[in-house]
Design an enzyme around this catalytic site. Structure first.
Site, PDB file in Angstrom:
ATOM      1  N   GLY A  15       0.805  -1.224   0.000  1.00 57.17           N
ATOM      2  CA  GLY A  15       0.000   0.000   0.000  1.00 57.17           C
ATOM      3  C   GLY A  15       0.831   1.264   0.000  1.00 57.17           C
ATOM      4  O   GLY A  15       2.020   1.254  -0.295  1.00 57.17           O
ATOM      5  N   LEU A  50       0.319   3.661  -2.169  1.00 57.23           N
ATOM      6  CA  LEU A  50       0.663   3.463  -3.579  1.00 57.23           C
ATOM      7  C   LEU A  50       1.278   4.704  -4.225  1.00 57.23           C
ATOM      8  O   LEU A  50       0.950   5.829  -3.859  1.00 57.23           O
ATOM      9  CB  LEU A  50      -0.595   3.059  -4.351  1.00 57.23           C
ATOM     10  CG  LEU A  50      -1.311   1.808  -3.822  1.00 57.23           C
ATOM     11  CD1 LEU A  50      -2.599   1.564  -4.609  1.00 57.23           C
ATOM     12  CD2 LEU A  50      -0.405   0.585  -3.886  1.00 57.23           C
ATOM     13  N   GLU A 100       3.466   5.865  -8.252  1.00 55.79           N
ATOM     14  CA  GLU A 100       3.548   5.541  -9.685  1.00 55.79           C
ATOM     15  C   GLU A 100       4.292   4.222  -9.946  1.00 55.79           C
ATOM     16  O   GLU A 100       4.031   3.558 -10.945  1.00 55.79           O
ATOM     17  CB  GLU A 100       4.245   6.667 -10.443  1.00 55.79           C
ATOM     18  CG  GLU A 100       3.363   7.549 -11.295  1.00 55.79           C
ATOM     19  CD  GLU A 100       2.172   6.887 -11.978  1.00 55.79           C
ATOM     20  OE1 GLU A 100       1.047   7.151 -11.519  1.00 55.79           O
ATOM     21  OE2 GLU A 100       2.337   6.138 -12.969  1.00 55.79           O
ATOM     22  N   GLY A 101       5.211   3.870  -9.060  1.00 57.14           N
ATOM     23  CA  GLY A 101       5.916   2.590  -9.221  1.00 57.14           C
ATOM     24  C   GLY A 101       4.912   1.435  -9.197  1.00 57.14           C
ATOM     25  O   GLY A 101       4.929   0.552 -10.063  1.00 57.14           O
ATOM     26  N   HIS A 102       4.023   1.456  -8.190  1.00 59.58           N
ATOM     27  CA  HIS A 102       2.987   0.409  -8.112  1.00 59.58           C
ATOM     28  C   HIS A 102       2.066   0.466  -9.335  1.00 59.58           C
ATOM     29  O   HIS A 102       1.664  -0.556  -9.885  1.00 59.58           O
ATOM     30  CB  HIS A 102       2.130   0.606  -6.855  1.00 59.58           C
ATOM     31  CG  HIS A 102       2.875   0.504  -5.564  1.00 59.58           C
ATOM     32  ND1 HIS A 102       3.071   1.577  -4.729  1.00 59.58           N
ATOM     33  CD2 HIS A 102       3.473  -0.548  -4.956  1.00 59.58           C
ATOM     34  CE1 HIS A 102       3.744   1.203  -3.664  1.00 59.58           C
ATOM     35  NE2 HIS A 102       4.009  -0.084  -3.777  1.00 59.58           N
ATOM     36  N   GLN A 104       7.774  -9.585   7.766  1.00 59.45           N
ATOM     37  CA  GLN A 104       9.010  -9.137   7.101  1.00 59.45           C
ATOM     38  C   GLN A 104       9.648  -7.929   7.774  1.00 59.45           C
ATOM     39  O   GLN A 104      10.596  -7.362   7.248  1.00 59.45           O
ATOM     40  CB  GLN A 104       8.754  -8.882   5.606  1.00 59.45           C
ATOM     41  CG  GLN A 104       7.849  -7.716   5.282  1.00 59.45           C
ATOM     42  CD  GLN A 104       7.477  -7.682   3.798  1.00 59.45           C
ATOM     43  OE1 GLN A 104       6.665  -8.469   3.332  1.00 59.45           O
ATOM     44  NE2 GLN A 104       8.073  -6.782   3.038  1.00 59.45           N
ATOM     45  N   ASP A 130      13.353  -3.436  -5.853  1.00 63.03           N
ATOM     46  CA  ASP A 130      13.643  -4.488  -4.875  1.00 63.03           C
ATOM     47  C   ASP A 130      14.221  -5.685  -5.629  1.00 63.03           C
ATOM     48  O   ASP A 130      13.618  -6.761  -5.680  1.00 63.03           O
ATOM     49  CB  ASP A 130      12.369  -4.867  -4.120  1.00 63.03           C
ATOM     50  CG  ASP A 130      11.820  -3.700  -3.317  1.00 63.03           C
ATOM     51  OD1 ASP A 130      12.519  -3.230  -2.408  1.00 63.03           O
ATOM     52  OD2 ASP A 130      10.715  -3.214  -3.624  1.00 63.03           O
ATOM     53  N   VAL A 185      10.661   2.988 -11.304  1.00 60.82           N
ATOM     54  CA  VAL A 185      10.055   4.271 -11.694  1.00 60.82           C
ATOM     55  C   VAL A 185      10.668   5.340 -10.804  1.00 60.82           C
ATOM     56  O   VAL A 185      10.771   5.175  -9.582  1.00 60.82           O
ATOM     57  CB  VAL A 185       8.517   4.237 -11.541  1.00 60.82           C
ATOM     58  CG1 VAL A 185       7.904   5.584 -11.913  1.00 60.82           C
ATOM     59  CG2 VAL A 185       7.938   3.137 -12.413  1.00 60.82           C
ATOM     60  N   SER A 213       7.451   4.054  -1.096  1.00 64.71           N
ATOM     61  CA  SER A 213       6.480   4.529  -0.093  1.00 64.71           C
ATOM     62  C   SER A 213       7.210   5.214   1.054  1.00 64.71           C
ATOM     63  O   SER A 213       6.664   6.104   1.705  1.00 64.71           O
ATOM     64  CB  SER A 213       5.664   3.358   0.444  1.00 64.71           C
ATOM     65  OG  SER A 213       5.045   2.689  -0.621  1.00 64.71           O
TER      66      SER A 213
END
Ligand code: PAF
Length: 301
Positions: free
Chosen positions: A31, A33, A35-37, A61, A150, A176, A186
């Site tokens: 979440g 969010l 532009e990458g998502h 994690q 990642d 991005v 994020s």
């Protein structure tokens, strides 16, 4: 867009889509969010008939003392962004839905987790692999989309999928960046104004490193220069600067025809940023072609 919080409901919805011959693309996220998502959603839409996005801040994690409690959240905004971009199903389970009792089975991927973020954040990738495996079992997607920022996560998930014969195609998507080069994340909202300015050094120094490779510099020279450039920023605190093979993540002595990654992790105050550049060798191309007769997307590598 349908928003679903229950695994049972999601499964029954997806079963009917599958019976209609529809293909399912999964975009797993935590979440907040950006532009990458959204670029993952665009790619998922291009090759899948149904796009499922999951939003779940996965406690497994995060290590003690990390930012689980403060991880940025804005579900209303996320829902709007997902709907506007064409997500078909938004899956937002709560922690008790995903982990109804203390989990006794986890996934440990060896070798590709022992360096970079795996070394700095012990147990992190066990949490990632476990939750992604759960999502794969819940959604049973044909394809799943992950950001290359990642890059180690992509390598870990691909390894898990290969080792466990999970029937899903992993699609890594390009990083991005903001207009000044900072990789979207994020966690960028944590940065103070001055930290945000200085954080541009990550993408700048990676860009310079690529030039250095073209000029024939060795991995050792490139690494030294990266460390010098990043350290020139008063607020930068280097976690790691590494040049490795990709996706095996093994030390390389020279740039050859094989793929390499230059990966950096740097703290600015309490914010830890990562960035990377991958090059060399046969770059995987994600030439997707939707086979209308089969109604299945396929990727050529
Ligand atoms: O990349 C992320 O946002 C997370 O690690 C993921 C893949 C959604 C698993 O929680």
């Amino acid at each position: 867009m349908i928003t679903v919080t229950s695994i049972l409901k999601l499964r029954s919805l997806l079963t009917s889509y599958r019976q209609e011959g529809k293909t399912i693309g999964l975009v797993p996220t935590m979440g907040f969010l950006h532009e990458g998502h959204m670029s993952l959603v665009d790619e998922a839409r291009r090759v899948s008939s149904v796009v499922v996005m999951s939003i779940f801040v996965n406690p497994l994690q995060f290590a003690a003392g990390e930012d689980l409690e403060t991880y940025p959240r804005d579900l209303l905004r996320d829902e709007m962004m997902a709907r506007d971009r064409g997500v078909n199903i938004l899956f937002i389970p709560d922690v008790t839905e995903m982990y109804p009792s203390q989990i006794k089975t986890t996934i440990y991927v060896s070798k590709v987790t022992s360096q970079l973020c795996g070394a700095s954040r012990p147990g992190h990738f066990d949490g990632v692999a476990t939750v992604v495996s759960k999502l794969f079992h819940i959604v049973q997607p044909d394809t799943a989309f992950f950001g290359q920022k990642d890059a180690q996560q992509v390598a870990v998930i691909q390894q898990m999928v290969d080792d466990l014969n999970i029937p899903v195609k992993i699609v890594p998507c390009p990083i991005v960046r903001e207009a000044d080069g900072l990789a979207m994340s994020s966690r960028n909202v944590y940065l103070s104004e001055e930290e945000r300015k200085q954080a541009v050094i990550l993408s700048q120094s990676l860009y310079n490193a690529q030039q250095g490779i073209k000029d024939g510099q060795s991995p050792q020279q490139i690494r030294e220069r990266l460390i010098m450039e990043i350290s020139s920023q008063s607020l930068a605190n280097i976690d790691y600067v590494e040049i490795l093979s990709y996706p095996a993540l093994e030390i390389i002595e020279q740039f050859s025809s094989n793929r390499w990654i230059i990966a950096v992790a740097v703290r600015f105050g309490k914010t830890r940023l990562i960035d990377n550049v991958i090059g060399g060798g046969e770059e995987k191309t994600y030439v997707s072609h939707h086979d209308e007769s089969q109604n299945t997307p396929s990727y050529s590598y």
